[in-house]
Enzyme design. Structure first.
Site, PDB file in Angstrom:
ATOM      1  N   CYS A   2       0.608  -1.134  -0.122  1.00 16.78           N
ATOM      2  CA  CYS A   2       0.051  -0.004  -0.190  1.00 16.78           C
ATOM      3  C   CYS A   2       1.058   1.402   0.220  1.00 16.78           C
ATOM      4  O   CYS A   2       2.218   1.202  -0.262  1.00 16.78           O
ATOM      5  CB  CYS A   2      -0.973   0.059   1.257  1.00 16.78           C
ATOM      6  SG  CYS A   2      -1.703  -1.998   1.642  1.00 16.78           S
ATOM      7  N   ARG A  27       1.029   2.166  -5.768  1.00 16.54           N
ATOM      8  CA  ARG A  27       1.751   0.768  -4.689  1.00 16.54           C
ATOM      9  C   ARG A  27       0.163  -0.067  -4.582  1.00 16.54           C
ATOM     10  O   ARG A  27      -0.031  -0.872  -3.632  1.00 16.54           O
ATOM     11  CB  ARG A  27       2.120   1.624  -3.197  1.00 16.54           C
ATOM     12  CG  ARG A  27       3.714   1.978  -3.556  1.00 16.54           C
ATOM     13  CD  ARG A  27       4.267   2.619  -2.625  1.00 16.54           C
ATOM     14  NE  ARG A  27       4.116   1.603  -1.839  1.00 16.54           N
ATOM     15  CZ  ARG A  27       5.075   1.170  -1.452  1.00 16.54           C
ATOM     16  NH1 ARG A  27       6.337   0.759  -1.953  1.00 16.54           N
ATOM     17  NH2 ARG A  27       5.075   0.227   0.027  1.00 16.54           N
ATOM     18  N   TRP A  75      -4.220  -1.714  -1.553  1.00 17.18           N
ATOM     19  CA  TRP A  75      -3.915  -2.767  -2.064  1.00 17.18           C
ATOM     20  C   TRP A  75      -4.396  -3.894  -0.763  1.00 17.18           C
ATOM     21  O   TRP A  75      -3.250  -4.488   0.181  1.00 17.18           O
ATOM     22  CB  TRP A  75      -2.090  -3.226  -2.543  1.00 17.18           C
ATOM     23  CG  TRP A  75      -2.277  -4.224  -3.456  1.00 17.18           C
ATOM     24  CD1 TRP A  75      -2.470  -5.685  -2.813  1.00 17.18           C
ATOM     25  CD2 TRP A  75      -2.773  -4.497  -4.635  1.00 17.18           C
ATOM     26  NE1 TRP A  75      -2.005  -6.378  -4.249  1.00 17.18           N
ATOM     27  CE2 TRP A  75      -2.214  -6.242  -5.108  1.00 17.18           C
ATOM     28  CE3 TRP A  75      -3.351  -3.337  -5.630  1.00 17.18           C
ATOM     29  CZ2 TRP A  75      -2.777  -6.064  -6.667  1.00 17.18           C
ATOM     30  CZ3 TRP A  75      -3.645  -4.684  -6.719  1.00 17.18           C
ATOM     31  CH2 TRP A  75      -3.590  -5.714  -7.626  1.00 17.18           C
ATOM     32  N   ASN A 101       0.284  -0.432   6.111  1.00 17.82           N
ATOM     33  CA  ASN A 101       0.892  -1.664   4.980  1.00 17.82           C
ATOM     34  C   ASN A 101       1.781  -2.670   5.216  1.00 17.82           C
ATOM     35  O   ASN A 101       2.282  -2.892   6.693  1.00 17.82           O
ATOM     36  CB  ASN A 101       2.043  -0.574   3.944  1.00 17.82           C
ATOM     37  CG  ASN A 101       2.976  -1.529   3.082  1.00 17.82           C
ATOM     38  OD1 ASN A 101       1.496  -2.144   2.606  1.00 17.82           O
ATOM     39  ND2 ASN A 101       3.537  -1.049   2.157  1.00 17.82           N
ATOM     40  N   GLY A 102       1.189  -3.915   5.327  1.00 22.92           N
ATOM     41  CA  GLY A 102       2.165  -5.101   5.304  1.00 22.92           C
ATOM     42  C   GLY A 102       0.432  -5.875   5.479  1.00 22.92           C
ATOM     43  O   GLY A 102      -0.618  -6.336   6.347  1.00 22.92           O
ATOM     44  N   GLU A 489       9.413 -20.285 -20.342  1.00 15.92           N
ATOM     45  CA  GLU A 489       8.682 -18.915 -19.343  1.00 15.92           C
ATOM     46  C   GLU A 489       9.972 -18.064 -19.952  1.00 15.92           C
ATOM     47  O   GLU A 489       9.277 -17.050 -20.072  1.00 15.92           O
ATOM     48  CB  GLU A 489       8.321 -18.784 -18.017  1.00 15.92           C
ATOM     49  CG  GLU A 489       8.171 -17.667 -16.855  1.00 15.92           C
ATOM     50  CD  GLU A 489       7.669 -16.684 -17.232  1.00 15.92           C
ATOM     51  OE1 GLU A 489       6.072 -17.174 -18.506  1.00 15.92           O
ATOM     52  OE2 GLU A 489       7.087 -15.454 -17.504  1.00 15.92           O
ATOM     53  N   LYS A 493       8.526 -14.618 -21.515  1.00 11.35           N
ATOM     54  CA  LYS A 493       9.453 -12.895 -21.354  1.00 11.35           C
ATOM     55  C   LYS A 493      10.179 -12.476 -21.949  1.00 11.35           C
ATOM     56  O   LYS A 493      10.180 -11.770 -22.452  1.00 11.35           O
ATOM     57  CB  LYS A 493      10.886 -13.395 -20.181  1.00 11.35           C
ATOM     58  CG  LYS A 493       9.177 -13.555 -18.852  1.00 11.35           C
ATOM     59  CD  LYS A 493       8.879 -12.190 -18.104  1.00 11.35           C
ATOM     60  CE  LYS A 493       7.990 -11.740 -17.727  1.00 11.35           C
ATOM     61  NZ  LYS A 493       6.315 -12.742 -18.050  1.00 11.35           N
ATOM     62  N   GLU A 496       7.460 -11.294 -25.488  1.00 11.89           N
ATOM     63  CA  GLU A 496       7.127 -10.419 -24.725  1.00 11.89           C
ATOM     64  C   GLU A 496       7.737  -9.376 -24.418  1.00 11.89           C
ATOM     65  O   GLU A 496       7.086  -7.812 -25.067  1.00 11.89           O
ATOM     66  CB  GLU A 496       6.064 -10.488 -24.240  1.00 11.89           C
ATOM     67  CG  GLU A 496       6.384 -10.709 -22.827  1.00 11.89           C
ATOM     68  CD  GLU A 496       5.734 -11.127 -21.361  1.00 11.89           C
ATOM     69  OE1 GLU A 496       3.916 -10.582 -21.548  1.00 11.89           O
ATOM     70  OE2 GLU A 496       5.689 -11.609 -20.584  1.00 11.89           O
ATOM     71  N   HIS A 512      14.416 -34.576 -31.244  1.00 10.24           N
ATOM     72  CA  HIS A 512      12.587 -35.289 -31.432  1.00 10.24           C
ATOM     73  C   HIS A 512      12.231 -34.220 -33.316  1.00 10.24           C
ATOM     74  O   HIS A 512      11.289 -33.814 -33.364  1.00 10.24           O
ATOM     75  CB  HIS A 512      11.778 -35.923 -31.302  1.00 10.24           C
ATOM     76  CG  HIS A 512      11.620 -36.951 -30.421  1.00 10.24           C
ATOM     77  ND1 HIS A 512      12.300 -38.299 -30.987  1.00 10.24           N
ATOM     78  CD2 HIS A 512      12.168 -37.227 -29.046  1.00 10.24           C
ATOM     79  CE1 HIS A 512      12.780 -38.965 -30.054  1.00 10.24           C
ATOM     80  NE2 HIS A 512      12.879 -37.774 -28.591  1.00 10.24           N
TER      81      HIS A 512
HETATM   82  C1  AGP Z   1       2.761 -12.189 -18.564  1.00  9.27           C
HETATM   83  O1  AGP Z   1       4.069 -11.880 -18.894  1.00  9.27           O
HETATM   84  C2  AGP Z   1       1.962 -11.547 -19.546  1.00  9.27           C
HETATM   85  N1  AGP Z   1       1.792 -10.329 -19.249  1.00  9.27           N
HETATM   86  C3  AGP Z   1       0.841 -13.002 -19.122  1.00  9.27           C
HETATM   87  O2  AGP Z   1       0.639 -13.767 -20.310  1.00  9.27           O
HETATM   88  C4  AGP Z   1      -0.095 -13.410 -18.286  1.00  9.27           C
HETATM   89  O3  AGP Z   1       0.713 -13.772 -17.584  1.00  9.27           O
HETATM   90  C5  AGP Z   1      -1.436 -13.591 -18.983  1.00  9.27           C
HETATM   91  O4  AGP Z   1      -2.272 -13.117 -19.171  1.00  9.27           O
HETATM   92  C6  AGP Z   1      -2.409 -13.804 -18.110  1.00  9.27           C
HETATM   93  O5  AGP Z   1      -3.113 -13.447 -16.899  1.00  9.27           O
HETATM   94  P1  AGP Z   1      -3.098 -13.736 -15.477  1.00  9.27           P
HETATM   95  O6  AGP Z   1      -2.506 -14.173 -14.397  1.00  9.27           O
HETATM   96  O7  AGP Z   1      -3.780 -12.167 -14.911  1.00  9.27           O
HETATM   97  O8  AGP Z   1      -4.340 -14.396 -15.647  1.00  9.27           O
END
Ligand code: AGP
Length: 620
Positions: A2, A27, A75, A101-102, A489, A493, A496, A512
């Site tokens: 927060c 925040r 938050w 906050n916490g 993942e 990253k 995107e 394969h």
């Molecule tokens: C993650 O880096 C992306 N921004 C995207 O894949 C995200 O994880 C996905 O849209 C799911 O979002 P959510 O966790 O809010 O459901």
């Protein structure tokens, strides 16, 4: 997470506090509120929703003038984001206003104590408990200077968990008092004016001279007496003085170039907060809103984890842990595919939906389909008050705080932590793991924030590597076992953020087909499992590295400390601390986040707002 602001000085406190909240709104934006010490007592106003709602209310009903006061943007962690649960919280007689906050872990027992003594609480929050305790402590002290600070010390000595508290008393218009444990608090030193805040962004427009409060410290800012810092025990304490050389907009990012970098750095604290108060020493796991009985959970004979994007990758990691610990079959599915394949769901099916935003329409529709088929739904979500938790039978909130960058990092790492908790909880409830077995893993989990911290401290070489790979046309990622979702993942990253073709593969799958992609100099990132766990996998991954290197690839290897077997075949080795096999994604994911961010930055991309993407995809 927060936003907190406190002020005492010659200016109108309302202006300073609200402007400070605006700087801290990133925040938390579930609600906002202020409390001012006016000649007629405390004037407070608080509204659910963004700060604009509070602004509007204050414009329609301006409070009396005041030159000291506090404010808060929330938050939500305990209690829905509504007007009643918004901060500040007042004590019974309205003499004390407090923002927080916490997470106060022992708030339930303190709440019982207050209610037994006749105090009626009006909100669901842990914060209100502290407000009542503070007034009770204040009333029991003799009048005189430092009375509110002494009362704050007394209350803090009773609290457990993580908290930043800031309070005012209606009879002390010259004083604002704050305290912190496991949660940030800084003081600003102006000309005849003083500030308290969650971070310097709140007051950097007024002063750049700051004081960083240390653990278990209470700070008093007073118009006449200036700043006084003590420990919770009342002994004088030192706070670190420093000059802030960021500008206001940079300060919102904590001095980082991007919110994503800030959020990567927040991961140790975010994982620690997500675990906090949920792991008892006896191996008990405490979930949030579990509207499922232990009987319901013992009845579960199949688990589906559904999610999208990065959350889906967290689910893939969860599968290994959940199946290993609970011995329940666990499938992980893309939410957007799940309901269109007519999955076999019964009342004994548990659907675990993972979502940072709690609003992803693909996942929400999948939840609705599952519930329509009488399956039970447990949501893992970072956003209190979002749609998914409301439409689930049980909820476990991650406590990453607001994630501003579109690319999820702390949201993802806390999803992993939450998935581990769910797996341990199910194993415990179903009796397939003894308390001491769960406690042993709990102890390993408790150490992971420090190991993430240590990983983050080693990222210079990764950032340099990112700059070096900025023009690479493609990067491949390999992993096995829990390293496979980490590879997926890492590829996401990079896609995107850097708009580079990137693909993750299971290490055993390379031969394969995908190995045909390897060209001279193709960067290949390999996430190597620990040789201490299932070393048969380790040996196979080392073989994968050799296969790929033999075809000219540039091998970038993520391996644990002490794993020397990889060195002869690696062009770069990124070292991570040793972590138990199933928990390794908590550290092995971090270098891949930093790498993607560095490549994107080097390519001049907007790291926080990548093209074509949105933070929450609320359409199917
Ligand atoms: C993650 O880096 C992306 N921004 C995207 O894949 C995200 O994880 C996905 O849209 C799911 O979002 P959510 O966790 O809010 O459901």
């Amino acid at each position: 997470m927060c936003g907190i602001v406190g002020y005492v000085g010659p200016q109108q406190a309302l202006d300073v506090v609200v402007e400070g909240l605006r700087r801290l709104e990133y925040r938390g934006y579930d609600s906002a509120g202020v409390a001012l010490v006016t000649a007629d007592g405390l004037a407070t106003d608080k509204r659910a929703g963004k700060l604009a709602n509070l602004d509007k209310a204050l414009a329609e009903n301006p409070p009396p003038p005041a030159t000291s006061g506090i404010g808060h943007t929330r938050w939500a962690t305990h209690g829905a984001p509504n007007d009643v649960n918004a901060h500040p919280h007042l004590s019974r007689g309205g003499e004390v206003a407090l923002v927080h906050n916490g997470i106060i872990e022992n708030f339930a027992e303190l709440r019982d104590e207050l209610e037994r003594s006749g105090t009626e609480l009006v909100s669901e929050t842990d914060t209100e408990v502290a407000a009542h305790l503070l007034q009770r402590a204040y009333d029991a002290l003799p009048a005189g200077q430092g009375r509110l600070a002494e009362a704050m010390r007394e209350v803090c000595r009773r609290l457990e968990g993580a908290f930043t508290l800031v309070a005012v008393h209606r009879d002390e218009p010259d004083t604002v008092v704050g305290a912190r444990r496991n949660s940030p608090l800084v003081a600003g030193v102006g000309t005849a004016e003083f500030f308290l805040a969650s971070d310097v962004a709140a007051f950097i427009a007024h002063t750049r001279e700051a004081l960083e409060l240390g653990e278990d410290q209470v700070v008093e800012i007073d118009r006449e007496r200036g700043i006084t810092v003590t420990g919770f025990d009342g002994r004088p304490a030192q706070a670190r003085e420093y000059h802030v050389d960021w500008d206001a907009s940079a300060a919102e990012k904590g001095g980082y170039a991007w919110f994503m970098l800030k959020e990567i750095a927040e991961q140790p604290a975010a994982v620690a907060d997500t675990l906090r108060g949920r792991l008892t020493d006896g191996g008990e796991i405490v979930l949030d809103e579990v509207r499922l009985s232990d009987e319901d959970l013992r009845d579960v004979d199949k688990i589906f984890v559904i999610a999208c994007g990065t959350a889906y990758h967290a689910g893939l990691v969860a599968k290994y842990a959940i199946e290993h610990w609970t011995r329940i079959p666990c499938e992980v599915e893309l939410a957007s595919e799940f309901r269109y394949r007519a999955p076999v769901l019964t009342r004994s099916t548990l659907v675990v939906a993972i979502s940072q935003s709690g609003e992803t329409m693909d996942t929400l529709q999948a939840i609705r389909h599952a519930r329509g088929q009488r399956a039970r739904v447990l949501s893992i979500c970072n956003t209190n008050g979002s749609t998914m938790p409301r439409e689930s039978d049980a909820v476990l909130y991650t406590r990453a705080g607001p994630e501003i960058a579109v690319a999820s990092t702390k949201g993802y790492l806390t999803q992993l932590a939450a998935c581990y908790l769910v797996g341990l909880y199910l194993a415990r409830v179903r009796g397939v793991m003894y308390g001491d077995e769960v406690s042993a893993i709990v102890e390993q989990l408790r150490r992971t924030p420090r190991l993430i911290e240590r990983t983050l401290a080693r990222m210079d070489a990764v950032r340099a590597l990112g700059r070096d790979l900025a023009t690479a046309p493609t990067v491949l990622f390999l992993g096995r076992h829990v390293g496979y979702p980490v590879a997926l993942e890492g590829a996401l990253k990079l896609k995107e953020l850097a708009y580079i073709h990137a693909e993750g593969f299971a290490g055993g799958e390379l031969k394969h087909g995908p190995i045909a992609l390897i060209d001279d100099g193709t960067p290949v990132v390999v996430v190597v499992p620990s040789p201490r766990g299932r070393n048969v996998l380790h040996g196979k991954v080392v073989s994968n590295i050799q296969e790929v290197r033999a075809r000219g690839a540039r091998m970038i290897v993520v391996a644990e400390d002490g794993d020397t077997a990889v060195e002869p075949y690696a062009d770069e080795v990124i070292r991570v601390p040793q972590v138990p096999t199933l928990l390794a994604p908590l550290v092995t994911s971090v270098p891949l986040q930093v790498l993607a961010c560095a490549i994107a930055d080097a390519r001049g991309n907007d790291v926080d707002q990548p093209r074509n993407l949105a933070k929450s995809v609320t359409v199917e």
